[in-house]
Each structure stands twice: as C-alpha cells, then as structure tokens.
Write an enzyme that holds these catalytic residues in place. Structure first.
Site, PDB file in Angstrom:
ATOM      1  N   ASN A 290      -2.609  69.235  74.176  1.00 19.74           N
ATOM      2  CA  ASN A 290      -1.240  68.890  74.568  1.00 19.74           C
ATOM      3  C   ASN A 290      -0.645  69.891  75.553  1.00 19.74           C
ATOM      4  O   ASN A 290       0.577  69.913  75.766  1.00 19.74           O
ATOM      5  CB  ASN A 290      -0.343  68.781  73.333  1.00 19.74           C
ATOM      6  CG  ASN A 290      -0.804  67.670  72.426  1.00 19.74           C
ATOM      7  OD1 ASN A 290      -1.194  66.604  72.885  1.00 19.74           O
ATOM      8  ND2 ASN A 290      -0.811  67.932  71.125  1.00 19.74           N
TER       9      ASN A 290
ATOM     10  N   GLU B 137      -4.548  65.252  84.392  1.00 10.79           N
ATOM     11  CA  GLU B 137      -5.183  65.523  83.081  1.00 10.79           C
ATOM     12  C   GLU B 137      -6.471  66.324  83.262  1.00 10.79           C
ATOM     13  O   GLU B 137      -6.791  67.182  82.448  1.00 10.79           O
ATOM     14  CB  GLU B 137      -5.487  64.226  82.326  1.00 10.79           C
ATOM     15  CG  GLU B 137      -4.293  63.584  81.635  1.00 10.79           C
ATOM     16  CD  GLU B 137      -3.879  64.272  80.316  1.00 10.79           C
ATOM     17  OE1 GLU B 137      -4.558  65.211  79.863  1.00 10.79           O
ATOM     18  OE2 GLU B 137      -2.855  63.860  79.754  1.00 10.79           O
TER      19      GLU B 137
ATOM     20  N   LYS C 266      -6.845  58.413  69.421  1.00 16.66           N
ATOM     21  CA  LYS C 266      -5.386  58.294  69.279  1.00 16.66           C
ATOM     22  C   LYS C 266      -4.985  56.910  69.768  1.00 16.66           C
ATOM     23  O   LYS C 266      -5.317  56.527  70.884  1.00 16.66           O
ATOM     24  CB  LYS C 266      -4.670  59.359  70.109  1.00 16.66           C
ATOM     25  CG  LYS C 266      -4.617  60.706  69.438  1.00 16.66           C
ATOM     26  CD  LYS C 266      -3.703  61.643  70.206  1.00 16.66           C
ATOM     27  CE  LYS C 266      -3.594  62.989  69.514  1.00 16.66           C
ATOM     28  NZ  LYS C 266      -2.813  63.947  70.294  1.00 16.66           N
TER      29      LYS C 266
ATOM     30  N   HIS D 251       6.258  64.679  77.971  1.00 16.75           N
ATOM     31  CA  HIS D 251       6.751  63.543  77.173  1.00 16.75           C
ATOM     32  C   HIS D 251       8.269  63.415  77.274  1.00 16.75           C
ATOM     33  O   HIS D 251       8.796  62.302  77.324  1.00 16.75           O
ATOM     34  CB  HIS D 251       6.329  63.694  75.707  1.00 16.75           C
ATOM     35  CG  HIS D 251       4.878  63.385  75.486  1.00 16.75           C
ATOM     36  ND1 HIS D 251       4.248  63.584  74.290  1.00 16.75           N
ATOM     37  CD2 HIS D 251       3.926  62.879  76.315  1.00 16.75           C
ATOM     38  CE1 HIS D 251       2.972  63.216  74.394  1.00 16.75           C
ATOM     39  NE2 HIS D 251       2.756  62.798  75.618  1.00 16.75           N
TER      40      HIS D 251
ATOM     41  N   LYS E 141     -13.155  67.870  75.409  1.00 16.36           N
ATOM     42  CA  LYS E 141     -12.343  67.064  74.483  1.00 16.36           C
ATOM     43  C   LYS E 141     -13.117  66.766  73.202  1.00 16.36           C
ATOM     44  O   LYS E 141     -12.581  66.868  72.086  1.00 16.36           O
ATOM     45  CB  LYS E 141     -11.890  65.767  75.156  1.00 16.36           C
ATOM     46  CG  LYS E 141     -11.151  64.862  74.186  1.00 16.36           C
ATOM     47  CD  LYS E 141     -10.079  64.035  74.768  1.00 16.36           C
ATOM     48  CE  LYS E 141      -9.227  63.449  73.643  1.00 16.36           C
ATOM     49  NZ  LYS E 141      -8.192  62.581  74.103  1.00 16.36           N
TER      50      LYS E 141
ATOM     51  N   ARG F 228      -6.560  70.665  67.829  1.00 16.26           N
ATOM     52  CA  ARG F 228      -6.385  69.569  68.794  1.00 16.26           C
ATOM     53  C   ARG F 228      -5.105  69.700  69.610  1.00 16.26           C
ATOM     54  O   ARG F 228      -4.973  69.121  70.683  1.00 16.26           O
ATOM     55  CB  ARG F 228      -6.458  68.217  68.074  1.00 16.26           C
ATOM     56  CG  ARG F 228      -6.486  67.046  69.041  1.00 16.26           C
ATOM     57  CD  ARG F 228      -6.949  65.750  68.420  1.00 16.26           C
ATOM     58  NE  ARG F 228      -6.906  64.681  69.408  1.00 16.26           N
ATOM     59  CZ  ARG F 228      -7.426  63.478  69.245  1.00 16.26           C
ATOM     60  NH1 ARG F 228      -8.054  63.184  68.138  1.00 16.26           N
ATOM     61  NH2 ARG F 228      -7.333  62.569  70.188  1.00 16.26           N
TER      62      ARG F 228
ATOM     63  N   GLU G 254      -5.600  66.324  64.435  1.00 13.05           N
ATOM     64  CA  GLU G 254      -4.637  67.262  65.018  1.00 13.05           C
ATOM     65  C   GLU G 254      -3.947  68.135  63.963  1.00 13.05           C
ATOM     66  O   GLU G 254      -2.729  68.342  63.992  1.00 13.05           O
ATOM     67  CB  GLU G 254      -3.597  66.494  65.852  1.00 13.05           C
ATOM     68  CG  GLU G 254      -2.936  67.388  66.888  1.00 13.05           C
ATOM     69  CD  GLU G 254      -2.201  66.605  67.967  1.00 13.05           C
ATOM     70  OE1 GLU G 254      -2.859  65.932  68.773  1.00 13.05           O
ATOM     71  OE2 GLU G 254      -0.968  66.678  67.994  1.00 13.05           O
TER      72      GLU G 254
ATOM     73  N   HIS H  37       2.242  69.004  77.773  1.00 15.26           N
ATOM     74  CA  HIS H  37       2.738  67.708  77.305  1.00 15.26           C
ATOM     75  C   HIS H  37       4.132  67.736  76.679  1.00 15.26           C
ATOM     76  O   HIS H  37       4.759  66.696  76.568  1.00 15.26           O
ATOM     77  CB  HIS H  37       1.749  67.087  76.321  1.00 15.26           C
ATOM     78  CG  HIS H  37       0.550  66.463  76.996  1.00 15.26           C
ATOM     79  ND1 HIS H  37      -0.312  67.179  77.803  1.00 15.26           N
ATOM     80  CD2 HIS H  37       0.086  65.186  77.005  1.00 15.26           C
ATOM     81  CE1 HIS H  37      -1.267  66.374  78.249  1.00 15.26           C
ATOM     82  NE2 HIS H  37      -1.046  65.157  77.783  1.00 15.26           N
TER      83      HIS H  37
ATOM     84  N   HIS I 138       2.011  59.504  83.879  1.00 21.13           N
ATOM     85  CA  HIS I 138       1.767  60.478  82.818  1.00 21.13           C
ATOM     86  C   HIS I 138       1.206  61.780  83.408  1.00 21.13           C
ATOM     87  O   HIS I 138       1.664  62.881  83.074  1.00 21.13           O
ATOM     88  CB  HIS I 138       0.812  59.883  81.778  1.00 21.13           C
ATOM     89  CG  HIS I 138       0.484  60.836  80.673  1.00 21.13           C
ATOM     90  ND1 HIS I 138       1.443  61.345  79.827  1.00 21.13           N
ATOM     91  CD2 HIS I 138      -0.693  61.404  80.292  1.00 21.13           C
ATOM     92  CE1 HIS I 138       0.872  62.176  78.970  1.00 21.13           C
ATOM     93  NE2 HIS I 138      -0.425  62.237  79.245  1.00 21.13           N
TER      94      HIS I 138
ATOM     95  N   ARG J 162      -6.293  45.622  58.464  1.00 19.80           N
ATOM     96  CA  ARG J 162      -6.542  47.042  58.098  1.00 19.80           C
ATOM     97  C   ARG J 162      -7.683  47.659  58.902  1.00 19.80           C
ATOM     98  O   ARG J 162      -8.272  48.659  58.499  1.00 19.80           O
ATOM     99  CB  ARG J 162      -6.815  47.196  56.609  1.00 19.80           C
ATOM    100  CG  ARG J 162      -5.676  46.715  55.757  1.00 19.80           C
ATOM    101  CD  ARG J 162      -5.642  47.442  54.432  1.00 19.80           C
ATOM    102  NE  ARG J 162      -4.455  47.037  53.701  1.00 19.80           N
ATOM    103  CZ  ARG J 162      -4.424  46.029  52.835  1.00 19.80           C
ATOM    104  NH1 ARG J 162      -5.516  45.335  52.591  1.00 19.80           N
ATOM    105  NH2 ARG J 162      -3.316  45.728  52.214  1.00 19.80           N
TER     106      ARG J 162
HETATM  107  N1  GLY Z   1      -4.344  63.312  74.651  1.00 18.63           N
HETATM  108  C1  GLY Z   1      -4.409  64.322  73.709  1.00 18.63           C
HETATM  109  C2  GLY Z   1      -5.331  64.044  72.562  1.00 18.63           C
HETATM  110  O1  GLY Z   1      -6.127  63.135  72.623  1.00 18.63           O
HETATM  111  O2  GLY Z   1      -5.255  64.735  71.577  1.00 18.63           O
END
Ligand code: GLY
Length: 361
Positions: A248, A181, A139, A255, A230, A244, A240, A251, A268, A117
């Site tokens: 993206n 990025e 993330k 994706h 960030k 947040r 998010e 993205h 990416h 956990r």
């Molecule tokens: N890569 C996008 C984020 O960390 O929210």
C-alpha cells in the site's frame, strides 16, 4: 515467450500465473482447456469487448459486458453479475472469468467469492495495472460512497492468464497508470521478503526507453519482477495481517484523492504516484531518508514523466476520508513510509498529525 509463476499461500492455496505474448488463438485454447467442463460467465470490459470480440472465443450468451471506470465498481454492477449468474443457472462447479482491468477483476472476483458462497474465478487482466497488481493476490471489492474497496473479500483466483498483446491498445494514460504501480515496487523491493534480488529500481532506471516503447520482452520481465515481489508478500501474508501493507505504499493519499474526486479525476496509478511523491517529501523532511536516496527516487519518477500533485485539497476533508480507510484504526491513520533504499515501514499517525502533514503539500 512464456513465464509461469506460482502463488502458494500459507493457507495452502495454490495457483499459476502465465505471462505470455502468445497469439490470442493460444489464449482461447488455454482458457478452453481450463474451463471446458464448466458453465462460464465472462464479465468483460466494454472497451475490451469492442476491441477484441473478434479475437476472443467466448459465446455471446456467456458474456456480461460492463462499462469501465472506477465509478462502475459499485453495488449495482455487482448485483448485475449475481443476477446473470443466477439466470444462467451457474452452480458451485462453474466459473466466472474476468476479462478487463482492475475494476472488472475486482467486481467479478467479489461476485465469484459471494455467489453460492464462492465459485471458481479466473483472471484475464488486460491492463498493465491489473497485470502487475490487482489480478494477483485475491483482493476483491466494490466501492461504497464512504470509500474505496469497503466491501470485499480475500478470494484467490484459480488461474491468471496475462497476455501482453492486450497492452498494445492501452491509451497513454492507462499505460502510465500501470507504470505508477510498477514504480511502487521499485521502492519496496527490500521489504517484500523475496530472496532473489530483482534490482527493479536499477532495471526501471536503465530500461525506461524500452518500457515506455512497450517492448514485449521487457514488459514480460517487468511483470515477472513485480509479481515475484507481490507473490512473496502474499505467500507470507495473504490477509494483510502485517507484511502485505507494504504493497500500500503511496496508497493512503491515493485512495483519499480518488475518493475526494469521486474516482473521476485521477487514474489509480496517477493517484498512487502522487501519494509516493508526497510520502518521499515528508520522509525526507523528517530526516528518515538520505538526500541521495530522496533525489534518486524523484529522478526515477520524473524520468517516466511523473510530477508531484499541484492541486490543493482540504487537509480536513482528506483526513475525514482517510479515517474510513480499511487500514485506519479509530484514532490512527496508517502510512507506509520509505526508510532506506528500497525499504519501507508502517507508521500510524493521529488525524491531527496527518492534517499538519497534508498542509505541507
Ligand atoms: N494492491 C495491494 C494488494 O494487493 O495488497
């Protein structure tokens, strides 16, 4: 040279990010000081291990070497980490250290967040992309056959050690992927809620040569600028819920492109840049941004050698993939769209609208 940044989320999670060009001996010493009371499982990328095993001070028995590439961010490798942690007898007091790019960081972080956990987790990103994005913000994930990052958690690391000496051996494609990025941040700066202007757009325009030459102090500044943005976002919206999503930008298409090509065709960052070109075109055609901002933005991307996507993919198939995206609701697909200079906003479109949007590529 050292810059230290702090993440402090609304849920009172706090950790430091060091960005340095120190010798690896110093990095070893700092990691040791941070973890010497713990049992350590070091999940390290195969490439990084090959290049840096002499420099890095980890014991053979602490290491789990994993292959690189998005296709490796799978359940099999996740279970390998968990099994190894169990074999080593790691307890809740111990630590998993990720040494590698975004794939290693994401999968090791997911293992750290679920093993017993949750045990301590440290990120040592070795690519520009993981330094400016995935190593910070918590993330963690693995991919499933239906889409990218479908199984994951929000789980913040205890510490992030960014040492830019690792970037010297990045091949050009990986370096460009990281720059993809980095460029993203230039277009979202004013939507991140960071109080001090970074002028990232201007810095990237004027500093292109030094950045492409990987000039150390310039790289440290770039990473600092991107992470300031960030961190501002993550501090306000760790899970998010809203803000947040601006991270993206580019993205949604990225994706889908990565998934439709089974993570084998595009890095990416390349996919993100295709997503950015695409959404700028769409926003301009919709009258959402001025011609001068549209042109300036494309010029910046082109200055770094990026070009829009040429290859055609079936809009229907892309939309099917987008429907599985975590940001999508059953009937709507989310895009982050430029609205003004360095500003973006969220829109939700029906699959039919997205099909016609994609048909214009
Ligand atoms: N890569 C996008 C984020 O960390 O929210």
């Amino acid at each position: 040279m050292r810059q230290t940044l702090k993440v402090q989320t609304e849920e009172s999670c706090e950790y430091l990010i060091d960005i340095t060009d120190n010798k690896f001996s110093k990095l070893n010493q700092e990691i040791y000081e941070y973890t010497h009371t713990q049992k350590r499982l070091v999940v390290i990328s195969k490439k990084v291990h090959k290049l840096y095993s002499e420099e890095l001070d980890f014991k053979e028995e602490e290491l789990l070497i994993l292959p690189d590439g998005e296709q490796e961010k799978n359940i099999k490798n996740y279970l390998k980490i968990i099994e190894r942690a169990s074999q080593m007898g790691l307890t809740r007091k111990d630590v998993i250290i990720a040494v590698g790019g975004g794939v290693i960081g994401d999968i090791a972080g997911f293992a750290a967040s679920t093993y017993m956990r949750g045990i301590d987790f440290i990120q040592v990103p070795t690519t520009l992309l993981s330094a400016v994005d995935s190593s910070v913000g918590g993330k963690t994930a693995i991919d499933l056959q239906y889409g990218k990052n479908l199984l994951g958690t929000f789980y913040q690391p205890k510490k992030v050690f960014i040492n830019i000496n690792f970037f010297k051996t990045l091949d050009n494609r990986q370096n460009m992927s990281g720059l993809g990025e980095v460029l993203k941040y230039a277009f979202i700066e004013n939507s991140c809620g960071y109080k001090v202007p970074q002028y990232l757009f201007e810095f990237l325009t004027l500093g292109c040569e030094k950045i492409m030459a990987r000039e150390p102090l310039t790289l440290i500044r770039i990473i600092e600028y991107c992470l300031n943005l960030k961190i501002a976002v993550v501090n306000q919206d760790e899970k998010e819920g809203g803000l947040r999503k601006v991270l993206n930008f580019g993205h949604t298409l990225a994706h889908a492109l990565e998934t439709i090509t089974k993570y084998k065709k595009y890095t990416h960052g390349e996919a993100v840049v295709y997503g950015i070109f695409f959404i700028f075109d769409w926003a301009y055609k919709q009258g959402q941004i001025s011609y001068s901002y549209y042109r300036l933005s494309l010029d910046l991307l082109e200055k770094y050698g990026f070009k829009p996507l040429k290859k055609k993919y079936s809009p229907q198939e892309l939309v099917e993939i987008m429907k599985h995206d975590k940001k999508a609701s059953p009937r709507k697909i989310t895009f982050i769209v430029p609205s003004d200079k360095k500003e973006v906003h969220e829109i939700k479109l029906s699959p039919k609208q997205v099909r016609s949007m994609l048909a214009q590529i």
